[in-house]
Design a protein around this motif. Structure first.
Motif, PDB file in Angstrom:
ATOM      1  N   LEU A 124     -41.762  24.694  -4.722  1.00  0.00           N
ATOM      2  CA  LEU A 124     -40.875  25.825  -5.309  1.00  0.00           C
ATOM      3  C   LEU A 124     -41.604  26.498  -6.322  1.00  0.00           C
ATOM      4  N   PRO A 125     -41.381  27.888  -6.371  1.00  0.00           N
ATOM      5  CA  PRO A 125     -42.356  28.648  -7.367  1.00  0.00           C
ATOM      6  C   PRO A 125     -41.880  28.232  -8.623  1.00  0.00           C
ATOM      7  N   LEU A 126     -43.059  28.335  -9.760  1.00  0.00           N
ATOM      8  CA  LEU A 126     -42.608  28.039 -11.029  1.00  0.00           C
ATOM      9  C   LEU A 126     -41.419  28.951 -11.693  1.00  0.00           C
ATOM     10  N   THR A 152     -34.648  22.073  -8.758  1.00  0.00           N
ATOM     11  CA  THR A 152     -35.175  21.360  -7.756  1.00  0.00           C
ATOM     12  C   THR A 152     -34.093  20.633  -6.938  1.00  0.00           C
ATOM     13  N   ALA A 153     -33.258  19.979  -7.697  1.00  0.00           N
ATOM     14  CA  ALA A 153     -32.110  19.030  -7.421  1.00  0.00           C
ATOM     15  C   ALA A 153     -31.055  19.954  -6.384  1.00  0.00           C
ATOM     16  N   PHE A 201     -34.465  15.141 -20.821  1.00  0.00           N
ATOM     17  CA  PHE A 201     -33.328  15.570 -20.335  1.00  0.00           C
ATOM     18  C   PHE A 201     -33.546  16.381 -18.926  1.00  0.00           C
ATOM     19  N   LEU A 202     -32.454  16.693 -18.307  1.00  0.00           N
ATOM     20  CA  LEU A 202     -32.672  17.406 -17.240  1.00  0.00           C
ATOM     21  C   LEU A 202     -32.606  18.971 -17.686  1.00  0.00           C
ATOM     22  N   HIS A 203     -33.909  19.523 -17.063  1.00  0.00           N
ATOM     23  CA  HIS A 203     -33.920  20.924 -17.874  1.00  0.00           C
ATOM     24  C   HIS A 203     -33.726  21.761 -16.343  1.00  0.00           C
ATOM     25  N   ILE A 204     -34.082  23.264 -16.699  1.00  0.00           N
ATOM     26  CA  ILE A 204     -33.804  24.353 -15.735  1.00  0.00           C
ATOM     27  C   ILE A 204     -34.469  23.810 -14.305  1.00  0.00           C
ATOM     28  N   GLY A 205     -35.930  23.630 -14.651  1.00  0.00           N
ATOM     29  CA  GLY A 205     -36.542  23.220 -13.409  1.00  0.00           C
ATOM     30  C   GLY A 205     -36.215  22.183 -12.520  1.00  0.00           C
ATOM     31  N   TYR A 258     -27.014  30.773 -10.740  1.00  0.00           N
ATOM     32  CA  TYR A 258     -27.994  31.478 -11.355  1.00  0.00           C
ATOM     33  C   TYR A 258     -29.485  30.638 -11.038  1.00  0.00           C
ATOM     34  N   PHE A 259     -29.426  29.376 -11.133  1.00  0.00           N
ATOM     35  CA  PHE A 259     -30.570  28.668 -10.716  1.00  0.00           C
ATOM     36  C   PHE A 259     -30.987  28.754  -9.295  1.00  0.00           C
ATOM     37  N   LEU A 260     -30.024  28.921  -8.371  1.00  0.00           N
ATOM     38  CA  LEU A 260     -30.251  28.984  -6.907  1.00  0.00           C
ATOM     39  C   LEU A 260     -31.012  30.477  -6.826  1.00  0.00           C
TER      40      LEU A 260
END
Ligand code: GLU
Length: 428
Positions: free
Chosen positions: A186-188, A21-22, A13-17, A222-224
């Protein structure tokens, strides 16, 4: 033209990481009037599943990430094989045990990463790389390079976990005389204790966040912020504002800690600030997706109740539980309310019920006036009457304003429920 890509493998599935990135790629493309390509890296035919692909594309759409073109690597196997043949022709690749290997002479490689600065690689563990596997499918580094080159990707923005693949990819670009793109790693994303993300902390599929009642705009916001900040301590940013402010050079090198508390705070903020009709529709479609019985509540009725809870929700999923007493026929006294029920006020409640029944037009201002007057006449502090009334109507100790609650419940239910409490006391 600036062109970037997001290249998920539909093996999960699509996760936060991945979502982050997207988003970074999308924002960078949109800010620079470039193109954003979605490339499905479905080369592993056993592990790639259509349901993952559906989840990934639905989640991207839900987060409002749109793409200009989509490619499927599984439809491009001939292209990879052709390029492998080219490498064989150049003497840079050879066949062994049916597979094709790329052979290289490694000397130091420097990558000028747009986020991390100069990164130097002094050695690689091997001196060859499988580019076409025995079953005819390409290796990741090979198909990734061929596609990034043919799709004219100008900047490869991806997670730091792929930094170690970059020198191998540069060797392939060089061997095929391809133009080498820019790279930005991008950082972990780390758990709050600095470790890897776990099920408990953040490693949740985007579709699961949706099910839990998070809003796409708060997740995107939040992800950004996981690795990027617009400065001036700004935290609340819409996608269109981010598009204006985003610069790759402002992305941090160090790991970004995921905080569920922060995400919850942000989600509550977005819920609080949403237009009430939009919020009601959002809650209605949430209920429909959950196949919740409240999904059938008439829109106008739902909206009246949503108004009362708008400032009290962290996620949409809390709504049905917090608001159920509005929609149920009867009310159940929760254990938290038991201490309030110890103080029997049957006589006083009888009077209150009688006074409330005299109101014409059951509006909160009239209700409040009558309520306060009744308390005064009974020589009771208002609070003494408020607590049992709230329990009688809602079964709980806390909730939205009592008089608004009464207005929205309606006179008939209010009187019925006061009556129920009086009987409860009488039977005790
Ligand atoms: N399919 C790879 C992944 O999901 C893509 C890596 C890349 O962006 O180059 O990790």
């Amino acid at each position: 033209m600036l062109r970037v890509r997001f290249a998920p493998s539909p093996t999960g599935f699509l996760h936060i990481g991945g979502a982050r990135t997207a988003l970074f790629n999308w924002v960078y493309a949109r800010k620079n009037k470039g193109e954003f390509i979605l490339r499905i890296e479905d080369t592993d035919q056993n592990r790639s599943k259509p349901e993952y692909l559906t989840e990934i594309s639905e989640s991207l759409k839900w987060l409002k990430i749109d793409w200009d073109q989509i490619y499927y690597q599984s439809k491009r196997f001939d292209i990879y094989r052709d390029y492998a043949q080219k490498l064989i022709g150049k003497g840079s690749a050879y066949k062994k045990d049916e597979a094709i290997f790329f052979k290289y002479n490694f000397s130091q490689i420097e990558v000028n990463d747009l986020i991390r600065g100069k990164v130097t690689f002094n050695e690689l563990p091997k001196d060859e790389e499988v580019i076409i596997k025995k079953d005819g499918t390409p290796g990741y580094n090979f198909s990734c390079c061929i596609d990034d080159a043919l799709m004219e990707i100008s900047c490869v923005i991806r997670g730091e976990d792929h930094l170690s693949n970059t020198p191998k990819q540069i060797l392939i670009y060089r061997a095929l005389d391809f133009k080498i793109p820019d790279f930005a790693h991008l950082p972990l994303i780390l758990s709050p204790d600095g470790g890897r993300l776990s099920k408990r902390f953040g490693a949740t599929a985007i579709s699961e966040y949706k099910k839990q009642g998070y809003l796409p705009e708060s997740l995107a916001n939040y992800f950004l912020l996981l690795g990027w900040s617009p400065g001036q301590d700004r935290e609340i940013l819409s996608l269109s504002e981010t598009k204006e402010l985003f610069k790759l050079k402002d992305v941090n090198k160090t790991g970004a800690a995921f905080s569920l508390d922060k995400l919850n705070w942000m989600n509550a903020y977005y819920i609080r600030n949403k237009n009430i009709d939009q919020l009601t529709k959002e809650i209605q479609s949430f209920l429909v997706n959950q196949k919740h019985p409240f999904a059938n509540i008439e829109y106008g009725r739902l909206k009246e109740v949503v108004v009362l809870f708008q400032t009290r929700l962290t996620t949409l999923s809390e709504f049905p539980d917090k608001a159920n007493f509005f929609f149920s026929q009867d009310v159940e006294y929760l254990p938290e309310a038991s201490s309030v029920l110890e103080n029997k006020l049957s006589q006083e409640m009888e009077t209150l019920k009688d006074k409330l029944s005299q109101i014409n037009g059951f509006r909160k201002d009239l209700i409040e006036e009558k309520f306060r007057k009744t308390a005064k006449d009974l020589d009771l502090k208002v609070g003494i009457l408020v607590h049992p009334t709230r329990v009688a109507l809602t079964g709980r100790r806390k909730g939205p304003g009592l008089f608004e609650t009464m207005e929205v419940l309606g006179k008939e239910k209010v009187l019925q429920r006061l009556d129920k409490l009086i009987k409860y006391w009488e039977e005790k």
